[in-house]
Write a protein that holds these residues in place. Structure first.
Motif, PDB file in Angstrom:
ATOM      1  N   ALA A   7       0.846  -1.189   0.000  1.00 13.40           N
ATOM      2  CA  ALA A   7       0.000   0.000   0.000  1.00 13.40           C
ATOM      3  C   ALA A   7       0.888   1.248   0.000  1.00 13.40           C
ATOM      4  N   GLN A   8       0.442   2.270  -0.714  1.00 11.64           N
ATOM      5  CA  GLN A   8       1.231   3.506  -0.812  1.00 11.64           C
ATOM      6  C   GLN A   8       1.048   4.331   0.461  1.00 11.64           C
ATOM      7  N   PRO A   9       2.151   4.606   1.191  1.00 10.37           N
ATOM      8  CA  PRO A   9       2.031   5.423   2.398  1.00 10.37           C
ATOM      9  C   PRO A   9       1.912   6.910   2.104  1.00 10.37           C
ATOM     10  N   PHE A  10       2.275   7.315   0.856  1.00 10.40           N
ATOM     11  CA  PHE A  10       2.228   8.727   0.488  1.00 10.40           C
ATOM     12  C   PHE A  10       1.483   8.887  -0.833  1.00 10.40           C
ATOM     13  N   ALA A  11       0.894  10.071  -1.041  1.00 10.88           N
ATOM     14  CA  ALA A  11       0.084  10.317  -2.233  1.00 10.88           C
ATOM     15  C   ALA A  11       0.702  11.404  -3.096  1.00 10.88           C
ATOM     16  N   LYS A  12       0.340  11.402  -4.379  1.00 10.81           N
ATOM     17  CA  LYS A  12       0.810  12.429  -5.294  1.00 10.81           C
ATOM     18  C   LYS A  12       0.315  13.788  -4.820  1.00 10.81           C
ATOM     19  N   ASP A  13       1.180  14.804  -4.919  1.00 11.47           N
ATOM     20  CA  ASP A  13       0.915  16.180  -4.491  1.00 11.47           C
ATOM     21  C   ASP A  13       0.884  16.351  -2.980  1.00 11.47           C
ATOM     22  N   GLU A  14       1.216  15.286  -2.241  1.00 11.94           N
ATOM     23  CA  GLU A  14       1.212  15.387  -0.782  1.00 11.94           C
ATOM     24  C   GLU A  14       2.403  16.223  -0.300  1.00 11.94           C
ATOM     25  N   ARG A  15       2.166  17.029   0.707  1.00  9.71           N
ATOM     26  CA  ARG A  15       3.217  17.817   1.354  1.00  9.71           C
ATOM     27  C   ARG A  15       3.909  16.926   2.393  1.00  9.71           C
ATOM     28  N   VAL A  16       5.220  16.804   2.283  1.00 14.40           N
ATOM     29  CA  VAL A  16       5.958  15.885   3.138  1.00 14.40           C
ATOM     30  C   VAL A  16       7.268  16.521   3.601  1.00 14.40           C
ATOM     31  N   LEU A  17       8.010  15.787   4.383  1.00  9.31           N
ATOM     32  CA  LEU A  17       9.393  16.115   4.722  1.00  9.31           C
ATOM     33  C   LEU A  17      10.262  15.010   4.153  1.00  9.31           C
ATOM     34  N   CYS A  18      11.390  15.379   3.560  1.00 10.56           N
ATOM     35  CA  CYS A  18      12.227  14.378   2.903  1.00 10.56           C
ATOM     36  C   CYS A  18      13.686  14.568   3.310  1.00 10.56           C
ATOM     37  N   PHE A  19      14.357  13.456   3.584  1.00  9.18           N
ATOM     38  CA  PHE A  19      15.760  13.501   3.942  1.00  9.18           C
ATOM     39  C   PHE A  19      16.627  13.767   2.715  1.00  9.18           C
ATOM     40  N   HIS A  20      17.584  14.681   2.889  1.00 14.49           N
ATOM     41  CA  HIS A  20      18.667  14.884   1.930  1.00 14.49           C
ATOM     42  C   HIS A  20      19.925  14.867   2.776  1.00 14.49           C
ATOM     43  N   HIS A  21      20.759  13.848   2.606  1.00 16.44           N
ATOM     44  CA  HIS A  21      21.805  13.536   3.583  1.00 16.44           C
ATOM     45  C   HIS A  21      21.100  13.277   4.918  1.00 16.44           C
ATOM     46  N   GLU A  22      21.538  13.954   5.985  1.00 19.03           N
ATOM     47  CA  GLU A  22      20.918  13.736   7.295  1.00 19.03           C
ATOM     48  C   GLU A  22      19.915  14.827   7.652  1.00 19.03           C
ATOM     49  N   MET A  23      19.619  15.708   6.709  1.00 17.88           N
ATOM     50  CA  MET A  23      18.723  16.820   6.985  1.00 17.88           C
ATOM     51  C   MET A  23      17.340  16.540   6.414  1.00 17.88           C
ATOM     52  N   LEU A  24      16.315  17.039   7.097  1.00 18.40           N
ATOM     53  CA  LEU A  24      14.937  16.927   6.639  1.00 18.40           C
ATOM     54  C   LEU A  24      14.504  18.261   6.034  1.00 18.40           C
ATOM     55  N   TYR A  25      13.989  18.206   4.798  1.00 16.52           N
ATOM     56  CA  TYR A  25      13.524  19.413   4.123  1.00 16.52           C
ATOM     57  C   TYR A  25      12.064  19.236   3.707  1.00 16.52           C
ATOM     58  N   GLU A  26      11.347  20.349   3.684  1.00 18.61           N
ATOM     59  CA  GLU A  26       9.977  20.297   3.195  1.00 18.61           C
ATOM     60  C   GLU A  26       9.984  19.988   1.702  1.00 18.61           C
ATOM     61  N   ALA A  27       9.057  19.137   1.263  1.00 22.23           N
ATOM     62  CA  ALA A  27       9.029  18.721  -0.136  1.00 22.23           C
ATOM     63  C   ALA A  27       7.593  18.406  -0.556  1.00 22.23           C
ATOM     64  N   LYS A  28       7.435  18.215  -1.862  1.00 22.52           N
ATOM     65  CA  LYS A  28       6.137  17.841  -2.426  1.00 22.52           C
ATOM     66  C   LYS A  28       6.344  16.643  -3.341  1.00 22.52           C
ATOM     67  N   ILE A  29       5.450  15.679  -3.256  1.00 20.47           N
ATOM     68  CA  ILE A  29       5.546  14.484  -4.102  1.00 20.47           C
ATOM     69  C   ILE A  29       4.957  14.804  -5.479  1.00 20.47           C
ATOM     70  N   LEU A  30       5.792  14.672  -6.507  1.00 22.77           N
ATOM     71  CA  LEU A  30       5.373  14.988  -7.869  1.00 22.77           C
ATOM     72  C   LEU A  30       4.850  13.784  -8.630  1.00 22.77           C
ATOM     73  N   ASP A  31       5.417  12.622  -8.334  1.00 15.75           N
ATOM     74  CA  ASP A  31       5.048  11.432  -9.098  1.00 15.75           C
ATOM     75  C   ASP A  31       5.369  10.191  -8.279  1.00 15.75           C
ATOM     76  N   ILE A  32       4.762   9.081  -8.637  1.00 17.72           N
ATOM     77  CA  ILE A  32       4.953   7.809  -7.937  1.00 17.72           C
ATOM     78  C   ILE A  32       5.111   6.706  -8.965  1.00 17.72           C
ATOM     79  N   GLN A  33       6.040   5.801  -8.711  1.00 18.93           N
ATOM     80  CA  GLN A  33       6.200   4.647  -9.595  1.00 18.93           C
ATOM     81  C   GLN A  33       6.611   3.430  -8.767  1.00 18.93           C
TER      82      GLN A  33
END
Length: 318
Positions: A7-33
């Motif tokens: 099951a997909q835990p996240f949806a397209k266009d969802e506002r999330v936080l995403c790790f880049h290295h060890e830092m968490l940044y605000e992000a948006k999901i553009l696509d899923i595959q």
């Protein structure tokens, strides 16, 4: 037969936080595959808020976190921590300078007595100097942002024991086992059962207990506490497996656990953990340390006990 997709835990266009290295940044999901391979799952194309589109990236689900108040607080702590580390790295200590901090004092004391102790980020005005950040990521270590009032408790702990000749009462009214079990009971509600995040939580807390058991007698005790420890060990031996207090985790409590938390960076630096594992470990420990800080009044003792004069004389010559 094609692999079964989870099951997909996240949806397209969802506002999330995403790790880049060890830092968490605000992000948006553009696509899923679907992910490649036999394990199924999904990959998510994310756009980091405020970053150029050239930094859009496909990431696995374990790099993404829900946009919750708890995770936003974690992101803020990680960012503040990097800034603090940069400021600290710019300060060169004077040769022979005085060590600071209760942990340094304790480890120095114990050693003297024979105890053993991805890709580049974007250049943005409000982000961090990447050369310094890359140097930080190269080290297999963690830096935990310990809440200020726990730092204060540790200072009082040091003074009570080394200056006032007092002891943490044992068995502790709120042992480490209880503290960790209370945290697990609360935090499990925020994790999906049988998910990777759930398993990481369980493994981290089990590892923390194991570290505590092994580190207690080596680096977590002041010299004045060692006779108390030897008395406790005798009680463990007499009780055997049937006793209610037979290990460090069910005998010692928050004060000694806090000492371990500030000692973990040095301990982790001595391991062979890869950087991804270190990042996940730090995320879990930051959450636990924050939780312990918020619940400190429930677990730290309000008064230390004063041992007999016989004990004090023995400890001085121990």
């Amino acid at each position: 037969m094609p692999p079964r997709q989870q099951a997909q835990p996240f949806a397209k266009d969802e506002r999330v936080l995403c790790f880049h290295h060890e830092m968490l940044y605000e992000a948006k999901i553009l696509d899923i595959q679907p992910s490649e391979g036999s394990e199924g799952g999904y990959q998510y194309k994310v756009h980091y808020k405020g970053w150029k589109n050239t930094w859009d990236d496909w990431v696995p689900a374990d790099r993404i976190r829900k946009f919750t108040e708890q995770n936003k607080e974690l992101a803020a702590q990680l960012h503040a921590q990097i800034k603090h580390l940069q400021k600290s790295s710019a300060k060169v200590p004077k040769k022979g300078g005085r060590a600071t901090g209760t942990d340094s004092a304790r480890v120095s004391e114990e050693r003297s007595s024979g105890a053993v102790a991805g890709s580049r980020g974007p250049r943005r005005a409000r982000d961090y100097d990447l050369e310094q950040e890359d140097g930080f990521h190269a080290r297999p270590s963690i830096k935990l942002p310990v809440p200020d009032h726990i730092k204060g408790i540790l200072v009082d702990d040091w003074e009570n024991i080394t200056k006032n000749n007092q002891l943490v009462p044992l068995p502790h009214p709120h042992p480490v086992d209880q503290i960790i079990n209370d945290y697990l009971e609360e935090e499990r509600q925020n994790r999906e059962p049988n998910s990777a995040h759930f398993d990481i939580l369980e493994e981290t807390m089990a590892g923390l207990k194991e570290y505590f058991e092994k580190a207690l007698s080596r680096i977590l005790l002041y010299r004045f506490e060692r006779p108390q420890y030897h008395e406790i060990r005798k009680l463990w031996d007499q009780a055997g497996d049937d006793g209610p207090n037979k290990t460090a985790c069910d005998t010692y409590g928050a004060e000694h656990l806090a000492r371990l938390l500030v000692s973990l960076p040095e301990l982790v630096a001595q391991t062979t953990m890869d950087q991804q594992s270190v990042a996940r470990l730090r995320e879990e420990l930051v959450k636990f340390t924050t939780w312990l800080g918020k619940n400190a009044k429930n677990y730290f003792v309000s008064e230390y006990e004063t041992p007999s004069q016989k004990y004090i004389d023995h400890a001085r010559s121990f």
